[in-house]
Motif scaffolding. Structure first.
Motif, PDB file in Angstrom:
ATOM      1  N   GLU A 111      10.815  18.407  11.386  1.00 53.96           N
ATOM      2  CA  GLU A 111      11.713  18.868  12.434  1.00 53.96           C
ATOM      3  C   GLU A 111      12.845  17.892  12.671  1.00 53.96           C
ATOM      4  OE1 GLU A 111       9.548  20.422  16.007  1.00 53.96           O
ATOM      5  OE2 GLU A 111       7.851  19.735  14.826  1.00 53.96           O
ATOM      6  N   ARG A 112      12.647  16.639  12.218  1.00 49.34           N
ATOM      7  CA  ARG A 112      13.663  15.628  12.504  1.00 49.34           C
ATOM      8  C   ARG A 112      14.810  15.673  11.494  1.00 49.34           C
ATOM      9  NH1 ARG A 112      10.900  10.541  12.291  1.00 49.34           N
ATOM     10  NH2 ARG A 112       8.810  11.260  12.816  1.00 49.34           N
ATOM     11  N   ILE A 113      14.611  16.426  10.404  1.00 52.25           N
ATOM     12  CA  ILE A 113      15.682  16.519   9.408  1.00 52.25           C
ATOM     13  C   ILE A 113      16.645  17.620   9.824  1.00 52.25           C
ATOM     14  CG2 ILE A 113      16.182  17.016   6.995  1.00 52.25           C
ATOM     15  CD1 ILE A 113      13.446  15.865   6.334  1.00 52.25           C
ATOM     16  N   PRO A 114      17.929  17.287  10.009  1.00 49.32           N
ATOM     17  CA  PRO A 114      18.861  18.313  10.488  1.00 49.32           C
ATOM     18  C   PRO A 114      19.111  19.401   9.450  1.00 49.32           C
ATOM     19  CG  PRO A 114      19.978  16.203  10.125  1.00 49.32           C
ATOM     20  CD  PRO A 114      18.533  15.981   9.854  1.00 49.32           C
ATOM     21  N   ALA A 115      19.594  20.532   9.962  1.00 49.03           N
ATOM     22  CA  ALA A 115      19.731  21.732   9.133  1.00 49.03           C
ATOM     23  C   ALA A 115      20.590  21.522   7.877  1.00 49.03           C
ATOM     24  CB  ALA A 115      20.289  22.872   9.982  1.00 49.03           C
ATOM     25  N   PRO A 116      21.726  20.824   7.958  1.00 48.27           N
ATOM     26  CA  PRO A 116      22.542  20.689   6.734  1.00 48.27           C
ATOM     27  C   PRO A 116      21.767  20.104   5.571  1.00 48.27           C
ATOM     28  CG  PRO A 116      23.765  19.914   8.636  1.00 48.27           C
ATOM     29  CD  PRO A 116      22.377  20.214   9.121  1.00 48.27           C
ATOM     30  N   TRP A 117      20.814  19.247   5.866  1.00 53.61           N
ATOM     31  CA  TRP A 117      20.036  18.652   4.786  1.00 53.61           C
ATOM     32  C   TRP A 117      19.150  19.681   4.107  1.00 53.61           C
ATOM     33  CZ3 TRP A 117      21.060  14.258   2.628  1.00 53.61           C
ATOM     34  CH2 TRP A 117      21.816  13.317   3.351  1.00 53.61           C
ATOM     35  N   TRP A 118      18.580  20.572   4.900  1.00 51.73           N
ATOM     36  CA  TRP A 118      17.762  21.642   4.316  1.00 51.73           C
ATOM     37  C   TRP A 118      18.606  22.501   3.399  1.00 51.73           C
ATOM     38  CZ3 TRP A 118      12.811  21.344   4.191  1.00 51.73           C
ATOM     39  CH2 TRP A 118      12.122  20.672   5.201  1.00 51.73           C
ATOM     40  N   ILE A 119      19.818  22.793   3.866  1.00 51.16           N
ATOM     41  CA  ILE A 119      20.694  23.650   3.051  1.00 51.16           C
ATOM     42  C   ILE A 119      21.047  22.949   1.744  1.00 51.16           C
ATOM     43  CG2 ILE A 119      22.936  24.804   3.000  1.00 51.16           C
ATOM     44  CD1 ILE A 119      22.678  24.993   6.087  1.00 51.16           C
ATOM     45  N   LEU A 120      21.422  21.653   1.863  1.00 52.67           N
ATOM     46  CA  LEU A 120      21.779  20.894   0.660  1.00 52.67           C
ATOM     47  C   LEU A 120      20.605  20.859  -0.317  1.00 52.67           C
ATOM     48  CD1 LEU A 120      23.827  19.049  -0.788  1.00 52.67           C
ATOM     49  CD2 LEU A 120      22.720  17.117   0.339  1.00 52.67           C
ATOM     50  N   GLY A 121      19.409  20.606   0.232  1.00 50.95           N
ATOM     51  CA  GLY A 121      18.215  20.553  -0.613  1.00 50.95           C
ATOM     52  C   GLY A 121      17.988  21.870  -1.334  1.00 50.95           C
ATOM     53  N   LEU A 122      18.151  22.950  -0.585  1.00 49.32           N
ATOM     54  CA  LEU A 122      17.942  24.276  -1.161  1.00 49.32           C
ATOM     55  C   LEU A 122      18.947  24.546  -2.278  1.00 49.32           C
ATOM     56  CD1 LEU A 122      15.721  26.082  -0.125  1.00 49.32           C
ATOM     57  CD2 LEU A 122      17.466  27.524   0.948  1.00 49.32           C
ATOM     58  N   ILE A 123      20.214  24.179  -2.017  1.00 49.31           N
ATOM     59  CA  ILE A 123      21.255  24.393  -3.036  1.00 49.31           C
ATOM     60  C   ILE A 123      20.897  23.621  -4.310  1.00 49.31           C
ATOM     61  CG2 ILE A 123      23.661  23.911  -3.635  1.00 49.31           C
ATOM     62  CD1 ILE A 123      24.388  24.443  -0.750  1.00 49.31           C
ATOM     63  N   LEU A 124      20.515  22.355  -4.134  1.00 55.35           N
ATOM     64  CA  LEU A 124      20.208  21.536  -5.309  1.00 55.35           C
ATOM     65  C   LEU A 124      19.006  22.092  -6.063  1.00 55.35           C
ATOM     66  CD1 LEU A 124      20.856  17.939  -3.969  1.00 55.35           C
ATOM     67  CD2 LEU A 124      22.206  19.240  -5.610  1.00 55.35           C
ATOM     68  N   LEU A 125      18.018  22.582  -5.318  1.00 55.17           N
ATOM     69  CA  LEU A 125      16.818  23.118  -5.978  1.00 55.17           C
ATOM     70  C   LEU A 125      17.131  24.391  -6.743  1.00 55.17           C
ATOM     71  CD1 LEU A 125      13.861  22.596  -3.506  1.00 55.17           C
ATOM     72  CD2 LEU A 125      14.149  21.649  -5.788  1.00 55.17           C
ATOM     73  N   LEU A 126      18.013  25.211  -6.166  1.00 52.14           N
ATOM     74  CA  LEU A 126      18.279  26.520  -6.767  1.00 52.14           C
ATOM     75  C   LEU A 126      19.477  26.508  -7.712  1.00 52.14           C
ATOM     76  CD1 LEU A 126      17.615  28.801  -3.668  1.00 52.14           C
ATOM     77  CD2 LEU A 126      16.070  28.158  -5.530  1.00 52.14           C
ATOM     78  N   LEU A 127      20.130  25.342  -7.833  1.00 44.15           N
ATOM     79  CA  LEU A 127      21.328  25.239  -8.658  1.00 44.15           C
ATOM     80  C   LEU A 127      21.152  25.794 -10.077  1.00 44.15           C
ATOM     81  CD1 LEU A 127      24.245  24.207  -8.372  1.00 44.15           C
ATOM     82  CD2 LEU A 127      23.485  22.092  -9.465  1.00 44.15           C
TER      83      LEU A 127
END
Lengths: 269, 338, 353
Positions: free
Chosen positions: C21-37
């Motif tokens: 919960e402490r990781i802000p939303a932009p990081w989740w989005i960035l992580g998702l983009i990198l994973l799905l790249l």
């Protein structure tokens, strides 16, 4: 604040051999800067638990003396013993780990870190956790110790603020807290009351007088009021030399001292 | 000197013996046993002289670097670029005018001006920000390197020494004595190198004299020791800074001509001479002209000796000297601790 | 040193939320983009651009750790990365069979990390003998010495030609040099290194390192051995550099002195400074920009009518511009832009109320 907060939790290595000799012993300390002697032939001993005030005008060599004791400067000549051990050539951190502490005349804090971080760092410095790569948990012993110190200097309300944002008086209090971290056996206070308001001074006096009895200290202080209330004995310095030593009450009434030091209209609160 | 002998009698003796042995090596003809171990004396002397003349070149580059650092605290990592620019400009001037000597004043002025511009427009704007100044100088060195590559290409250039400096000259050093005939062979060595060594020594002594005997030198030395005091004393310190930067840059430029005459110029020489200056001033001590001379001599001789006697490890030898100095005397041999 | 900045505070006890919960939303989005790249990107992007970005970013990260937290700008990080890479080539199998020992990966990898860490510790011990701006000079000199040594030494480093055909082990039956596995491998390593630096910044060691950066004398007066702390930081930073170095060898399938030359050492500094040395994300951003410029230099330069050879000129001018106008790098620009937006917003809402 009146309880001796520092001793309540920490076991103190110094208490055991407190009876054997002096806490701090200086013999013939001389420090030359080029051809200029900042201090010359200072011999001084302080017993464990003793509180000593060092008085003297600006340039009398008081802070240089502190720097020689902590190892920030190596003395040009002379000997420094700390609880019987010859520490003359030890680097500063080795002396600190043996229970010596100091404060700075001009606050020397980590302004980019929070109050808690500052005190926590100070607690780490003298523990084995210095090199720990693991973040502390809230119930970590050092975090707890840091919290107690923060409380002891009345900064609990501001403990998460950045030190750079604190008021001047609060920064001076934090200086004191850093010097009381770990298990101090002997503390050097360098003008802790400089620039404080009368109420803050009173506060400081309470903090200093309620330190555990085994912690001795030397205090450099221009405010005679503060100095004489917290110290048992006084050393007067003049031009880098020791000029007079004695019990606080003797010094206070000494005509020579009056002439030299108190003559210029001493402010009272 | 007397003090040193009194304080360290044993070390003094060892130094003295080493110096005496060294003089014997240089002056006396070598007995066959020594030749069997170390090769011919001529090789040794050539390596030694090569080292000293290379040291003279290093000194010219490093002297400016160390002065600029000492006075302004600017670690000018574009100093090697100034060297290379000086060499290229010198080449152009020398080929266009046909005069090797004319290249020197021209290059001194051109590269000195470039240094002035760098100090005036960039470094003086960020005084006190050491890291930023260093980063800027790195940026400048990248840009300069590429501009020079663009203009002068990747081939190597060398400048021909003028007629009167070409060919070898005989030095009063015994190279060999023929056992049968007793004929003494004197060492022959390229004249241009000898004269450049002489010139470097003259420049070095002149710098020392200016620094130690003139009012300007007094100012500069005072500035090296205590900049705040100098600034507070009302001296127009910025003019002194400019002068020193310009002079140091010009000196590096002149060294570029000499480098092009000695060896040759090509892309990458800027880095090589920057590194040489770094090592020289680390060994000799930052901000000290005499230190730069000593460091340059040590590094030059070590490099040449290493090159002749242990070619695989010549770089390591230089590096080991630097590491040893750092370990035992981090401020450099003649540096002062700050 | 001017890279000094505000250090992150260590987790205050009040913050009892789950880590996720402490990781802000932009990081989740960035992580998702990198994973799905890999779904959208082709092999060239995955292997060349992203793989190289992560590798360069990790080496830059080790510099950021030393410079940003420790105030020590070291130009040695490429040499340390290169040494780890060399060790993989020397101890493991390679095309230069007369030099390489051909040991198996589970000896080679730990040994590579260990030797690189030892080298970093020794060089760090030399570099911290003096401080401030001297560090840059000394580390540059050591890096150059190491470069020349690898070029001259044939018995260990195989001299000028170096090593080719250095391939990653086929663990779990996967060819890790295939674009897709290599992408995920570098992504995972980069994420681990990044996470480690973020975590360490708030550990007692990291906190003390920042203290040493800001006020070494006071740290000594708190009982810290400042020199030991700095040397330890070099050792620790070597882990990130080594990770990058080993991956770099696998990506190129070769290593030679050119890999660790002086311009490469400077490139690492450029990457870290351009991205921003105040935060661990900086080097990765810097690396991404650097790699894009490098890979597309022909197109970019051609657009402005220059030949592709002028790549270094672009890098140099860009670097100069960043140092002159935004010393905190691209991240600093971003921070200032956000602050200005926030101020404008505050004015707007304040005016409306």
């Amino acid at each position: 604040m009146n309880a001796p907060v520092v001793s309540s939790r920490m076991n103190l290595p110094g208490t055991g051999n407190a009876s054997s000799g002096n806490a701090l012993e200086l013999r013939g300390i001389t420090k030359m800067f080029g051809a200029l002697a900042a201090i010359s032939d200072v011999t001084l001993s302080v017993k464990p638990g003793e509180r000593r005030a060092v008085l003297g005008s600006n340039g009398a060599g008081k802070t240089t003396l502190f720097n020689c004791i902590t190892g920030d400067f190596l003395p040009s000549a002379g000997l420094v013993r700390f609880f019987g051990e010859d520490v003359t050539v030890f680097p500063p951190h080795e002396r600190i780990r043996r229970g010596l502490r100091r404060t700075y005349q001009i606050s020397s804090l980590f302004t980019g870190l929070s109050v808690m971080d500052n005190v926590y760092l100070a607690c780490c410095g003298v523990s084995r956790n210095r090199f720990s790569l693991v973040r502390p948990r809230p119930d970590d012993a050092l975090v707890q110790a840091a919290e107690m110190l923060v409380e002891a200097v009345h900064l609990t309300a501001d403990k998460d603020r950045l030190v750079g944002e604190l008021a001047y008086g609060q920064q001076r209090q934090l200086e004191v807290a850093l010097a009381l971290s770990g298990a101090p056996r002997f503390v050097l206070f360098d003008e802790p009351a400089a620039g404080l308001s009368p109420t803050e001074r009173a506060d400081l006096v309470t903090i200093l007088t309620s330190l555990p009895a085994h912690i001795g200290f030397i205090i450099i202080e221009h405010d005679m009021d503060v100095a004489l209330r917290v110290a048992d004995s006084v050393t007067m310095m003049h031009n880098g030399r020791i000029f007079k030593e004695g019990r606080s009450d003797e010094i206070e009434s000494d005509p020579e001292v009056q002439e030299l030091y108190l003559g210029g209209g001493h402010a009272h609160h | 000197m007397d003090n040193f002998i009194k304080r360290y009698p044993l070390w003094s003796l060892i130094f003295f013996l080493l110096a005496a042995a060294f003089l014997c090596l240089v002056l006396a003809p070598w007995p066959p046993e020594l030749v069997a171990v170390w090769g011919r004396k001529q090789i040794f002397l050539n390596a030694l002289l090569g080292g000293i003349t290379l040291g003279a070149l290093y000194f010219l580059v490093a002297a400016g670097f160390t002065l600029i650092f000492g006075l302004m605290r600017v670690v000018n990592l574009a100093h090697g670029s100034l060297f290379l620019i000086g060499g290229y400009v010198g080449y152009e001037v020398a080929t266009a005018s046909g005069s090797w000597l004319l290249a020197f004043p021209t290059v001194f002025i051109v590269v000195g001006l470039l240094g002035l511009l760098m100090q005036f427009f960039i470094f003086s704007k960020m005084e006190g920000e050491e890291l930023r100044q260093t980063l800027v100088s790195i940026g400048l060195s990248i840009v300069f390197a590429d501009l020079m590559l663009w203009w002068w290409g990747g081939q190597s250039y060398s400048i021909l020494a003028p007629q009167f400096l070409q060919g070898p000259m005989e030095l009063p050093l015994v190279s060999n004595i023929n056992d049968a005939t007793g004929v003494v062979t004197w060492l022959r060595y390229p004249a241009v190198r000898v004269w450049i060594l002489v010139a470097a020594i003259v420049i070095g002594i002149a710098m020392w004299l200016v620094l130690n005997r003139t009012a300007l030198g007094m100012l500069i030395r005072a500035g090296v020791d205590d900049r705040e005091m100098l600034a507070a004393s009302g001296v127009r310190i910025h003019l002194v800074f400019l002068a020193v930067f310009g002079f140091g840059a010009g000196l590096a430029g002149i060294a570029g001509i000499i480098g092009a005459t000695f060896q040759s110029l090509s892309p990458g020489e800027d880095t090589r001479f920057l590194l040489a200056s770094l090592v020289v001033v680390i060994v000799g001590g930052m901000g000290s002209i005499v230190g730069a001379a000593l460091g340059a001599l040590i590094i030059g001789v070590a490099e040449q000796m290493g090159f002749v006697y242990a070619p695989t490890y010549s770089i390591v030898l230089t590096f080991l000297i630097m590491a040893a100095v750092l370990a035992f005397r981090p401020q450099g041999l003649l540096g002062t601790r700050r | 040193m001017s890279v000094a900045d505000q250090a992150p505070r260590f987790a205050s006890p009040a913050d009892q939320r789950m880590w996720s919960e402490r990781i802000p939303a932009p990081w989740w989005i960035l992580g998702l983009i990198l994973l799905l790249l890999p779904i959208v990107a082709n092999n060239f992007w995955l292997f060349q651009i992203m793989g190289w970005t992560f590798i360069l970013g990790m080496i830059g990260l080790s510099l950021m750790f030393l410079a940003g937290y420790g105030g020590m700008v070291s130009l040695l990080q490429m040499s340390i990365a290169g040494l780890a890479g060399y060790m993989v080539a020397i101890l493991g199998p390679s095309g230069a069979a007369n030099v390489s020992l051909g040991l198996s990966w589970w000896i080679v990898l730990p040994a590579a990390f260990l030797i690189a860490a030892l080298f970093a510790t020794m060089c760090g011990a030399l570099a911290v003998r003096t401080d401030g701006i001297y560090t840059i000079m000394i580390t540059l000199a050591i890096a150059a010495a190491f470069f020349y040594f690898t070029r001259q030494n044939y018995s260990i480093f195989n001299g000028y030609s170096g090593f080719n055909l250095v391939l990653p082990p086929k663990l779990f039956g996967v060819n890790w040099r295939d674009p897709l596995p290599f992408y995920y491998l570098t992504l995972a390593c980069a994420a681990l290194c990044y996470g480690a630096v973020v975590y360490l910044a708030r550990s007692p060691f990291g906190l003390a390192l920042q203290g040493v950066r800001d006020n070494p004398r006071r740290m000594a007066a708190l009982g810290f051995n400042v020199t030991a702390h700095r040397v330890a930081a070099y050792a620790l930073a070597s882990v990130f550099a080594s990770t990058g170095g080993i991956l770099l060898v696998w990506q190129n399938a070769q290593i030679a002195p050119g890999t660790i030359g002086i311009s490469s050492a400077i490139d690492v500094l450029v990457v870290a400074v351009v991205g921003g040395m105040r935060r661990p994300l900086g080097p990765f951003i810097g690396a991404f920009i650097y790699v894009l410029l490098q890979v597309f230099s022909t197109d970019i330069l051609g657009f402005f009518g220059f030949s592709a050879d002028r790549f270094k000129l672009i890098i140099g001018i860009g670097f100069l511009a960043i140092v002159l106008f935004s010393p905190d790098g691209v991240l600093g620009l971003w921070d200032r832009w956000r602050a200005r937006m926030a101020a404008r917003k505050a004015v707007a809402t304040g005016g409306g109320a």
